[in-house]
Design a protein around this motif. Structure first.
Motif, PDB file in Angstrom:
ATOM      1  N   GLU A   1       1.582 -35.559   7.881  1.00 50.88           N
ATOM      2  CA  GLU A   1       1.689 -34.752   8.549  1.00 50.88           C
ATOM      3  C   GLU A   1       2.137 -35.902   9.651  1.00 50.88           C
ATOM      4  O   GLU A   1       2.862 -35.412  11.221  1.00 50.88           O
ATOM      5  CB  GLU A   1       0.238 -35.872   9.347  1.00 50.88           C
ATOM      6  N   ARG A   2       3.116 -36.761   9.780  1.00 54.06           N
ATOM      7  CA  ARG A   2       3.774 -37.835  11.048  1.00 54.06           C
ATOM      8  C   ARG A   2       5.001 -37.447  10.980  1.00 54.06           C
ATOM      9  O   ARG A   2       5.477 -36.702  11.787  1.00 54.06           O
ATOM     10  CB  ARG A   2       3.728 -39.187  10.508  1.00 54.06           C
ATOM     11  N   ARG A   3       5.433 -36.881   9.501  1.00 54.16           N
ATOM     12  CA  ARG A   3       6.968 -36.087   9.387  1.00 54.16           C
ATOM     13  C   ARG A   3       6.949 -34.940  10.220  1.00 54.16           C
ATOM     14  O   ARG A   3       8.155 -34.339  10.764  1.00 54.16           O
ATOM     15  CB  ARG A   3       7.817 -36.495   8.294  1.00 54.16           C
ATOM     16  N   THR A   4       5.970 -34.311   9.769  1.00 51.70           N
ATOM     17  CA  THR A   4       6.209 -32.920  10.262  1.00 51.70           C
ATOM     18  C   THR A   4       6.417 -32.838  11.673  1.00 51.70           C
ATOM     19  O   THR A   4       6.854 -32.082  12.617  1.00 51.70           O
ATOM     20  CB  THR A   4       4.808 -31.732   9.946  1.00 51.70           C
ATOM     21  N   ARG A   5       5.642 -33.749  12.716  1.00 50.42           N
ATOM     22  CA  ARG A   5       5.578 -33.636  13.931  1.00 50.42           C
ATOM     23  C   ARG A   5       6.799 -34.250  14.770  1.00 50.42           C
ATOM     24  O   ARG A   5       6.947 -33.665  15.646  1.00 50.42           O
ATOM     25  CB  ARG A   5       4.071 -34.399  14.459  1.00 50.42           C
ATOM     26  N   ASN A   6       7.300 -35.196  13.792  1.00 47.41           N
ATOM     27  CA  ASN A   6       8.505 -36.000  13.974  1.00 47.41           C
ATOM     28  C   ASN A   6       9.599 -35.454  14.105  1.00 47.41           C
ATOM     29  O   ASN A   6      10.817 -35.822  13.810  1.00 47.41           O
ATOM     30  CB  ASN A   6       8.193 -37.523  14.007  1.00 47.41           C
ATOM     31  N   VAL A   7       9.829 -34.146  14.201  1.00 48.09           N
ATOM     32  CA  VAL A   7      10.822 -33.053  14.255  1.00 48.09           C
ATOM     33  C   VAL A   7      11.727 -33.557  14.837  1.00 48.09           C
ATOM     34  O   VAL A   7      11.260 -32.883  16.349  1.00 48.09           O
ATOM     35  CB  VAL A   7      10.309 -32.030  13.676  1.00 48.09           C
ATOM     36  N   PRO A   8      13.364 -33.703  14.815  1.00 51.15           N
ATOM     37  CA  PRO A   8      13.920 -34.191  16.196  1.00 51.15           C
ATOM     38  C   PRO A   8      14.792 -32.470  16.882  1.00 51.15           C
ATOM     39  O   PRO A   8      14.690 -31.927  15.899  1.00 51.15           O
ATOM     40  CB  PRO A   8      15.569 -34.526  15.810  1.00 51.15           C
ATOM     41  N   GLN A   9      14.329 -32.406  18.740  1.00 50.20           N
ATOM     42  CA  GLN A   9      14.457 -30.836  18.862  1.00 50.20           C
ATOM     43  C   GLN A   9      16.127 -31.286  19.485  1.00 50.20           C
ATOM     44  O   GLN A   9      16.701 -31.392  20.271  1.00 50.20           O
ATOM     45  CB  GLN A   9      13.728 -30.485  20.337  1.00 50.20           C
ATOM     46  N   THR A  10      16.946 -30.647  18.009  1.00 52.21           N
ATOM     47  CA  THR A  10      18.676 -30.430  18.967  1.00 52.21           C
ATOM     48  C   THR A  10      19.115 -29.974  19.332  1.00 52.21           C
ATOM     49  O   THR A  10      17.987 -28.448  19.372  1.00 52.21           O
ATOM     50  CB  THR A  10      19.606 -30.670  17.311  1.00 52.21           C
ATOM     51  N   ILE A  11      20.354 -29.369  19.799  1.00 51.73           N
ATOM     52  CA  ILE A  11      20.205 -28.407  20.509  1.00 51.73           C
ATOM     53  C   ILE A  11      21.078 -27.542  19.506  1.00 51.73           C
ATOM     54  O   ILE A  11      20.528 -26.136  19.826  1.00 51.73           O
ATOM     55  CB  ILE A  11      22.141 -28.481  21.195  1.00 51.73           C
ATOM     56  N   ASP A  12      20.776 -27.345  18.263  1.00 54.48           N
ATOM     57  CA  ASP A  12      20.721 -26.097  17.306  1.00 54.48           C
ATOM     58  C   ASP A  12      19.424 -26.045  17.014  1.00 54.48           C
ATOM     59  O   ASP A  12      19.199 -24.020  17.297  1.00 54.48           O
ATOM     60  CB  ASP A  12      21.920 -26.892  15.803  1.00 54.48           C
ATOM     61  N   LYS A  13      18.318 -26.540  17.253  1.00 49.10           N
ATOM     62  CA  LYS A  13      17.336 -25.919  17.368  1.00 49.10           C
ATOM     63  C   LYS A  13      16.737 -25.391  18.491  1.00 49.10           C
ATOM     64  O   LYS A  13      15.967 -24.364  18.355  1.00 49.10           O
ATOM     65  CB  LYS A  13      15.879 -26.814  17.162  1.00 49.10           C
ATOM     66  N   LYS A  14      17.695 -25.315  19.893  1.00 55.81           N
ATOM     67  CA  LYS A  14      17.304 -25.324  21.142  1.00 55.81           C
ATOM     68  C   LYS A  14      18.219 -24.011  20.820  1.00 55.81           C
ATOM     69  O   LYS A  14      18.236 -23.233  22.014  1.00 55.81           O
ATOM     70  CB  LYS A  14      17.796 -25.905  21.869  1.00 55.81           C
ATOM     71  N   ARG A  15      19.599 -23.287  19.484  1.00 54.11           N
ATOM     72  CA  ARG A  15      20.198 -22.478  20.312  1.00 54.11           C
ATOM     73  C   ARG A  15      19.458 -20.897  20.822  1.00 54.11           C
ATOM     74  O   ARG A  15      18.705 -20.248  20.208  1.00 54.11           O
ATOM     75  CB  ARG A  15      20.366 -22.054  19.081  1.00 54.11           C
ATOM     76  N   THR A  16      20.015 -20.704  22.156  1.00 57.76           N
ATOM     77  CA  THR A  16      19.567 -18.971  22.624  1.00 57.76           C
ATOM     78  C   THR A  16      20.604 -17.585  21.977  1.00 57.76           C
ATOM     79  O   THR A  16      21.446 -17.872  21.765  1.00 57.76           O
ATOM     80  CB  THR A  16      19.546 -19.321  23.916  1.00 57.76           C
ATOM     81  N   TRP A  17      19.744 -16.979  22.206  1.00 53.93           N
ATOM     82  CA  TRP A  17      20.248 -15.397  21.329  1.00 53.93           C
ATOM     83  C   TRP A  17      20.339 -14.551  22.678  1.00 53.93           C
ATOM     84  O   TRP A  17      19.822 -14.847  22.954  1.00 53.93           O
ATOM     85  CB  TRP A  17      20.165 -15.196  20.145  1.00 53.93           C
TER      86      TRP A  17
END
Length: 416
Positions: free
Chosen positions: A49-65
């Motif tokens: 559960e802790r690892r699923t919550r602590n997913v880093p928010q990188t620029i690749d994950k925030k990529r817009t289309w």
């Protein structure tokens, strides 16, 4: 008693108090970390559960289309940043939804014809039973439809996790605009490599002849008073001698700064900038390349412009690699930077201290639990960034371009 460290007048005492507070905070963090580890050892579910919550928010994950329809993505708009994989899934879903009502209409018409053939004086109870059966069939149809939708909704997450480039998703507009890039390779590519006028990067150009199979390096000018051949003249020279690609290595302060790639005979011409150039001899634990044709891996080219660039590199390597050499060239696109690497690989048994190979879902892949892959980098290592695509071959002035970089306004929007 709590002191305000900043109000201590003595510099030495103030520094000692800062060190005490710092050690106290580090000790508290360490105790908290050890306590959490003891709890997670007893209950491994807490660690997951802790690892699923602590997913880093990188620029690749925030990529817009860009928001575009399927028909718009099929055009030749190179500046459109759309994921062709998701558009293909959307098109398949739309076709399935359009086909299902037609199937229902055909079933209804068949049921109507069967009812007309029956006797008109049929019992009303039988009619009610038939209506109930039709309702049950409709319920079963809606249930099967919901199952199909659930299966289709679960597929995008698995496909987006992979980074391999699907070369079959090229829009038809690009194929019509650049037909020579998308033609199947019927003969071995032949590459001509040269430098800029009076270039000094002869050693780096020789390294590129070892990197690209079936390539030749010719110096741009022999001496100061020699004729300065233009790019169009060199392209005409190469076309008459059955070359398929012309590569021009640019330099800045005697270092590689750019790579111009001309697809012969009529273009287009791609302009790349080069950064982080490291030749193979300077890599730690490097190997020596052999003359075998390498395998080609193209990763994460997802937009129309990305697929056009991937097809350009595809035309520069032989379609049939020599697997005996166990060499592979990787072009990995990430945030519009193309990382170019060349390795030699070997398959070996997994050691007891090593982990098994896992897939995109984090689970070990069946059948290769006891196999590991060893890599040895051969070089050269460098990074490319696409700057411009010219229409045709470069002229002296007034060059028409198909796409150029520098118009990005959003940090999370990428072109490739």
């Amino acid at each position: 008693m709590v002191y305000n460290t900043n109000k201590i007048q003595n510099k030495v005492k103030r520094g000692e108090q800062h060190l005490k507070e710092k050690k106290a905070k580090e000790s508290q963090k360490r105790d908290e970390r050890l306590r959490r580890r003891r709890q997670e050892d007893k209950n491994p579910h807490l660690r997951e559960e802790r690892r699923t919550r602590n997913v880093p928010q990188t620029i690749d994950k925030k990529r817009t289309w860009d928001v575009a329809e399927v028909d718009a993505a099929e055009g030749d708009n190179l500046g459109l940043s759309v994921d062709l994989n998701s558009l293909k899934r959307r098109k398949v879903d739309d076709d399935d939804e359009a086909a299902e009502p037609e199937e229902k209409d055909e079933d209804a018409s068949e049921d109507g014809e069967e009812d007309e053939e029956k006797d008109d004086d049929a019992d009303s109870m039988l009619d009610e039973d038939s209506e109930q059966e039709e309702d049950e069939e409709d319920d079963e149809g809606t249930g099967s439809k919901s199952k199909k939708q659930a299966a289709r909704e679960a597929s995008p997450a698995q496909s987006t996790a992979t980074t391999a480039t699907n070369m079959d998703l090229t829009p038809s507009g690009l194929v019509a605009k650049f037909p020579s890039l998308f033609e199947p390779l019927t003969k071995e590519p032949k590459v001509l490599i040269t430098t800029s006028i009076n270039g000094m990067l002869h050693h780096e150009a020789e390294l590129l002849t070892n990197f690209f199979p079936n390539s030749v390096y010719i110096r741009r000018s022999a001496h100061f008073h020699a004729h300065k051949y233009s790019v169009r003249e060199i392209a005409s020279f190469a076309t008459n001698r059955d070359y398929t690609t012309l590569i021009i290595l640019n330099e800045d302060q005697k270092r590689p700064s750019g790579l111009d790639v001309v697809h012969l005979p009529h273009g287009p011409m791609f302009h790349f900038s080069i950064s982080n150039w490291v030749e193979g001899a300077k890599l730690p634990g490097h190997g020596n390349a052999t003359g075998h044709n390498p395998e080609l891996i193209l990763n994460n080219f997802r937009t129309p412009l990305g697929l056009l660039t991937a097809h350009l590199f595809r035309t520069m390597f032989p379609p049939q690699p020599e697997l005996v050499g166990r060499q592979v060239v990787t072009l990995h696109n990430q945030r519009d930077y193309i990382f170019v690497r060349r390795h030699r690989y070997v398959f070996r048994d997994k050691r007891a201290t090593e982990k098994s190979i896992v897939g995109t879902d984090g689970k070990p892949i069946e059948g290769v639990e006891d196999i590991k892959t060893g890599l040895q980098e051969l070089g050269p290592r460098f990074t490319l960034k696409l700057r411009r695509i010219d229409k045709g071959i470069q002229r002296r002035s007034g060059q028409e371009w198909q796409w150029r970089a520098g118009d990005e306004k959003v940090r999370t929007r990428f072109a490739l």
